[in-house]
Design a protein around this motif. Structure first.
Motif, PDB file in Angstrom:
ATOM      1  N   HIS A 475      55.529 144.454  29.211  1.00  0.00           N
ATOM      2  CA  HIS A 475      56.687 143.558  29.284  1.00  0.00           C
ATOM      3  C   HIS A 475      57.855 144.419  29.752  1.00  0.00           C
ATOM      4  O   HIS A 475      58.304 145.305  29.025  1.00  0.00           O
ATOM      5  N   THR A 476      58.324 144.192  30.966  1.00  0.00           N
ATOM      6  CA  THR A 476      59.390 145.037  31.504  1.00  0.00           C
ATOM      7  C   THR A 476      60.347 144.235  32.374  1.00  0.00           C
ATOM      8  O   THR A 476      60.048 143.112  32.785  1.00  0.00           O
ATOM      9  N   LEU A 477      61.454 144.865  32.682  1.00  0.00           N
ATOM     10  CA  LEU A 477      62.347 144.410  33.739  1.00  0.00           C
ATOM     11  C   LEU A 477      62.220 145.420  34.871  1.00  0.00           C
ATOM     12  O   LEU A 477      62.598 146.594  34.720  1.00  0.00           O
ATOM     13  N   HIS A 478      61.595 145.005  35.957  1.00  0.00           N
ATOM     14  CA  HIS A 478      61.372 145.839  37.148  1.00  0.00           C
ATOM     15  C   HIS A 478      60.465 147.027  36.887  1.00  0.00           C
ATOM     16  O   HIS A 478      60.401 147.961  37.693  1.00  0.00           O
ATOM     17  N   GLY A 479      59.756 147.021  35.751  1.00  0.00           N
ATOM     18  CA  GLY A 479      58.911 148.154  35.412  1.00  0.00           C
ATOM     19  C   GLY A 479      59.689 149.324  34.860  1.00  0.00           C
ATOM     20  O   GLY A 479      59.108 150.393  34.616  1.00  0.00           O
ATOM     21  N   VAL A 480      60.984 149.162  34.609  1.00  0.00           N
ATOM     22  CA  VAL A 480      61.865 150.268  34.232  1.00  0.00           C
ATOM     23  C   VAL A 480      62.351 150.163  32.788  1.00  0.00           C
ATOM     24  O   VAL A 480      62.321 151.148  32.036  1.00  0.00           O
ATOM     25  N   LEU A 481      62.815 148.994  32.394  1.00  0.00           N
ATOM     26  CA  LEU A 481      63.356 148.778  31.047  1.00  0.00           C
ATOM     27  C   LEU A 481      62.424 147.862  30.265  1.00  0.00           C
ATOM     28  O   LEU A 481      61.759 146.991  30.841  1.00  0.00           O
ATOM     29  N   THR A 482      62.384 148.044  28.952  1.00  0.00           N
ATOM     30  CA  THR A 482      61.578 147.166  28.104  1.00  0.00           C
ATOM     31  C   THR A 482      62.330 146.894  26.804  1.00  0.00           C
ATOM     32  O   THR A 482      63.049 147.771  26.302  1.00  0.00           O
ATOM     33  N   ALA A 483      62.198 145.697  26.282  1.00  0.00           N
ATOM     34  CA  ALA A 483      62.909 145.301  25.065  1.00  0.00           C
ATOM     35  C   ALA A 483      62.406 146.095  23.859  1.00  0.00           C
ATOM     36  O   ALA A 483      61.232 146.471  23.789  1.00  0.00           O
ATOM     37  N   GLU A 484      63.306 146.323  22.916  1.00  0.00           N
ATOM     38  CA  GLU A 484      63.039 147.040  21.667  1.00  0.00           C
ATOM     39  C   GLU A 484      62.897 148.546  21.861  1.00  0.00           C
ATOM     40  O   GLU A 484      62.608 149.266  20.902  1.00  0.00           O
ATOM     41  N   PHE A 485      63.158 149.016  23.075  1.00  0.00           N
ATOM     42  CA  PHE A 485      63.103 150.456  23.344  1.00  0.00           C
ATOM     43  C   PHE A 485      64.398 150.865  24.047  1.00  0.00           C
ATOM     44  O   PHE A 485      64.429 151.063  25.266  1.00  0.00           O
ATOM     45  N   PRO A 486      65.480 150.984  23.270  1.00  0.00           N
ATOM     46  CA  PRO A 486      66.786 151.285  23.879  1.00  0.00           C
ATOM     47  C   PRO A 486      66.767 152.621  24.624  1.00  0.00           C
ATOM     48  O   PRO A 486      66.169 153.601  24.165  1.00  0.00           O
ATOM     49  N   ASN A 487      67.389 152.623  25.773  1.00  0.00           N
ATOM     50  CA  ASN A 487      67.603 153.846  26.553  1.00  0.00           C
ATOM     51  C   ASN A 487      66.306 154.549  26.952  1.00  0.00           C
ATOM     52  O   ASN A 487      66.308 155.740  27.255  1.00  0.00           O
ATOM     53  N   LEU A 488      65.209 153.799  26.951  1.00  0.00           N
ATOM     54  CA  LEU A 488      63.962 154.308  27.508  1.00  0.00           C
ATOM     55  C   LEU A 488      63.854 153.772  28.928  1.00  0.00           C
ATOM     56  O   LEU A 488      63.868 152.557  29.152  1.00  0.00           O
ATOM     57  N   LEU A 489      63.737 154.667  29.891  1.00  0.00           N
ATOM     58  CA  LEU A 489      63.633 154.277  31.298  1.00  0.00           C
ATOM     59  C   LEU A 489      62.338 154.848  31.854  1.00  0.00           C
ATOM     60  O   LEU A 489      62.070 156.053  31.735  1.00  0.00           O
ATOM     61  N   MET A 490      61.521 153.986  32.441  1.00  0.00           N
ATOM     62  CA  MET A 490      60.172 154.353  32.859  1.00  0.00           C
ATOM     63  C   MET A 490      60.050 154.374  34.382  1.00  0.00           C
ATOM     64  O   MET A 490      60.520 153.461  35.054  1.00  0.00           O
ATOM     65  N   ILE A 491      59.416 155.425  34.877  1.00  0.00           N
ATOM     66  CA  ILE A 491      59.057 155.480  36.286  1.00  0.00           C
ATOM     67  C   ILE A 491      57.541 155.539  36.356  1.00  0.00           C
ATOM     68  O   ILE A 491      56.914 156.530  35.976  1.00  0.00           O
ATOM     69  N   GLY A 492      56.949 154.465  36.796  1.00  0.00           N
ATOM     70  CA  GLY A 492      55.496 154.341  36.893  1.00  0.00           C
ATOM     71  C   GLY A 492      55.188 153.053  37.626  1.00  0.00           C
ATOM     72  O   GLY A 492      56.096 152.356  38.071  1.00  0.00           O
ATOM     73  N   ILE A 493      53.914 152.708  37.721  1.00  0.00           N
ATOM     74  CA  ILE A 493      53.585 151.536  38.525  1.00  0.00           C
ATOM     75  C   ILE A 493      53.340 150.280  37.700  1.00  0.00           C
ATOM     76  O   ILE A 493      53.126 149.217  38.275  1.00  0.00           O
ATOM     77  N   ALA A 494      53.368 150.371  36.363  1.00  0.00           N
ATOM     78  CA  ALA A 494      53.179 149.166  35.564  1.00  0.00           C
ATOM     79  C   ALA A 494      54.331 148.203  35.817  1.00  0.00           C
ATOM     80  O   ALA A 494      55.484 148.496  35.506  1.00  0.00           O
TER      81      ALA A 494
END
Length: 605
Positions: A475-494
């Motif tokens: 569950h993401t916004l653009h594969g970068v942000l996800t709810a309930e995980f503040p200030n976690l930024l993801m770079i990947g293909i999911a």
């Protein structure tokens, strides 16, 4: 700019009209080959290099005696990953004035995939001028059109020096735990080196090809000879080095399991150095001409400022069927992918034309096998019977000729794969092949759960793990942000972008992540995360886009492109954005331009 004409005149093999009977026969052959590869375990057919297989994950390149004192510090940004994604994130952050950055990686240096991939013959399959980032900024000129892995690794180190990233890096360090501290507004991260790091922003930049995998073949742990994965190449066994010929295989029988992009590069090197080479194949790769060569220095020096961004954009346009007025790259990729044949169209006549176009491209590659491989039976086994968008194409000029050598043996398993490994060999088709050295060219985890690929399970608000939050898939916004995980930024293909040129996607993602962090700093945002509503809106975009290629993909042979045909509600949410990287980047650009973090929950103060 050097511009080439439209690639109709650049084809690897001039397409010939296929008669109706041959076309119908190919359709049936595609179906049969697909059916052979379908297995009930799907993506679960592979196994981790852990437990009894942990030795396969040993870093053969790092200093085994490396020790350092544990680090206890607080930083503004912690980046996990020192490959191109992590480096570009740090470089972009510096450009925004954010300098308090710490970078971690299990590898012993910068490079990511290019730190690990040092196997003989390794090089990138996307041209250097398009693939290597920031060439104008570093002033570096690649030596060849397709740079070797050694050159790319050295370029990563050059970037580390040029942008002064080394003082920020902790290498040979594995993240063991990461938890959000709500009261402190910080991520608490501990590592294998005893480090305790506290960071306001935590960026996971594990890359696309980061976690190597092994096939789930019985008996791997029983093999008494030398065995290793290509990403952990053991030169103590083979002799030589990434730039030196192997000199210890002259009396050895070498088996290699896998015939994808890695094996296509390794096999020719083994063929010239080993006593015997056994290539175990499930499904052959489609192998076109690479035609590598040295960089034209005068041409490179004549390029005007902004040339690389234009070339990157042009390459992506061509390989996604946009058909721009000029083809700046003019290689096998831009020839084969000039027409996008896997997008659904409503007009039956146009659909039939696209299917025929796809068939003719693949027929050209199959004819190339006949033109090069001398033994008719071997040639037939090396022909790819699937659509051109089903698997990542390969381009190499020595792979197919290697099978003309008397010491190279293709062991085609008719889609079933190797049956088992014994203490002294490999069994396929009921026959044991004695082997002294066993090489696994079995690739990387690409579509597995993120926590598995990261090697740890981040815990967000209230101790909720990412695996728990994503129990039904990402569950993401653009594969970068996800709810309930503040200030976690993801770079990947999911739920993010994907494409032929991985670096184009990683560069756009790193730019976006750095912008978010800098904007939060600038505007006094304490925390940022996706809203569940925005996550579902983005999921709807991904679903709609995927429908355009779903029919094509479902008819492909299994592979990582279609998640080994493992389809359920959970894996369905693991979609990538299946359109052009340029379109995916457009979503990110419009989001940034909005200026108010649309779809994100922000807390100021």
């Amino acid at each position: 700019m050097m511009a080439l004409p439209r690639p109709e005149i650049l084809s690897m093999t001039e397409p010939q009209s296929a008669d109706a009977a041959a076309f119908a026969e190919a359709r049936e052959r595609y179906r049969r080959e697909r059916e052979k590869r379908i297995r009930p375990d799907g993506i679960a057919q592979f196994q981790d290099m852990t437990g009894d297989l942990a030795a396969f994950d040993r870093d053969p390149f790092a200093d085994p005696e490396l020790t350092r004192e544990p680090v206890d510090e607080e930083v503004e940004v912690l980046v996990m990953g020192a490959g191109f994604a992590g480096m570009l994130t740090a470089i972009n952050l510096k450009a925004h004035g954010v300098h308090d950055v710490r970078i971690l990686d299990k590898a012993g240096d910068f490079g990511g995939t290019w730190y690990w991939n040092r196997y003989p013959g390794c090089m990138c399959d996307v041209e250097s001028y398009t693939y290597l980032p920031l060439l104008e900024e570093t002033g570096y000129m690649p030596t060849e059109k397709y740079a070797s892995a050694s050159e790319i690794f050295e370029y990563c180190r050059l970037m580390g020096r040029h942008f002064d990233l080394y003082p920020h890096a902790l290498f040979s360090t594995v993240v063991e735990d990461a938890e959000w501290d709500e009261a402190a507004g910080r991520w608490h991260v501990t590592t294998s080196r005893g480090d305790h790091l506290r960071a306001r922003f935590f960026v996971t930049a594990g890359g696309i090809l980061a976690k190597a995998k092994l096939p789930g073949i019985p008996g791997i742990g029983d093999f008494r000879g030398a065995a290793f994965h290509t990403s952990r190449w053991d030169y103590d066994v083979t002799g030589g080095g990434p730039t030196e010929p192997m000199d210890r295989l002259g009396d050895k029988r070498v088996g290699i399991i896998g015939t994808g992009a890695t094996a296509v590069q390794v096999v020719p090197q083994l063929a010239t150095t080993a006593r015997e080479v056994y290539v175990f194949q499930r499904t052959p790769s489609a192998v076109g001409e690479r035609n590598n060569g040295p960089t034209d220095v005068d041409w490179f020096r004549s390029l005007e400022p902004g040339w690389q961004a234009e070339r990157i954009r042009n390459f992506t346009q061509v390989v996604t069927g946009a058909q721009p007025e000029v083809n700046l790259v003019g290689d096998g990729w831009t020839t084969a992918m000039w027409e996008d044949t896997h997008v659904k169209v409503d007009d039956p006549e146009e659909a039939a034309r696209l299917e025929r176009s796809d068939f003719e491209t693949m027929e050209g590659l199959r004819r190339r096998v006949d033109e090069i491989v001398e033994d008719p039976e071997t040639a037939e086994q090396l022909k790819p019977w699937y659509g051109k968008h089903c698997k990542r194409m390969c381009f190499h000029d020595e792979y197919l000729p290697a099978f003309n050598r008397p010491n190279v043996h293709l062991v085609d398993t008719d889609g079933r794969g190797v049956e088992r490994v014994t203490p002294t060999g490999v069994v396929a088709g009921g026959q044991e092949h004695p082997i002294d050295v066993l090489v696994f060219a079995s690739g990387y985890e690409v579509t597995t759960e993120l926590a598995s690929r990261l090697g740890f399970d981040p815990r967000g608000r209230g101790g909720l793990s990412l695996t728990e939050r994503w129990s039904d898939g990402p569950h993401t916004l653009h594969g970068v942000l996800t709810a309930e995980f503040p200030n976690l930024l993801m770079i990947g293909i999911a739920q993010a972008g994907f494409g032929t040129n991985f670096l184009h996607f990683l560069a756009e993602s790193a730019k976006h992540v750095a912008w978010i962090i800098a904007a939060c700093e600038r505007e006094g945002v304490a925390t940022i995360e996706a809203t569940p509503e925005a996550e579902e809106d983005w999921w709807a975009v991904l679903r709609e886009q995927s429908r355009l290629i779903a029919g094509y993909s479902a008819h492909c042979t299994p592979g990582y492109y279609n998640n080994e045909l493992s389809f359920d509600e959970k894996t369905a949410r693991n979609l990538v954005y299946t359109g052009s990287i340029l379109d995916y980047a457009g979503f990110l650009e419009r989001w940034r331009a909005a200026g108010d973090f649309p779809g994100a929950a922000v807390v100021t103060g």
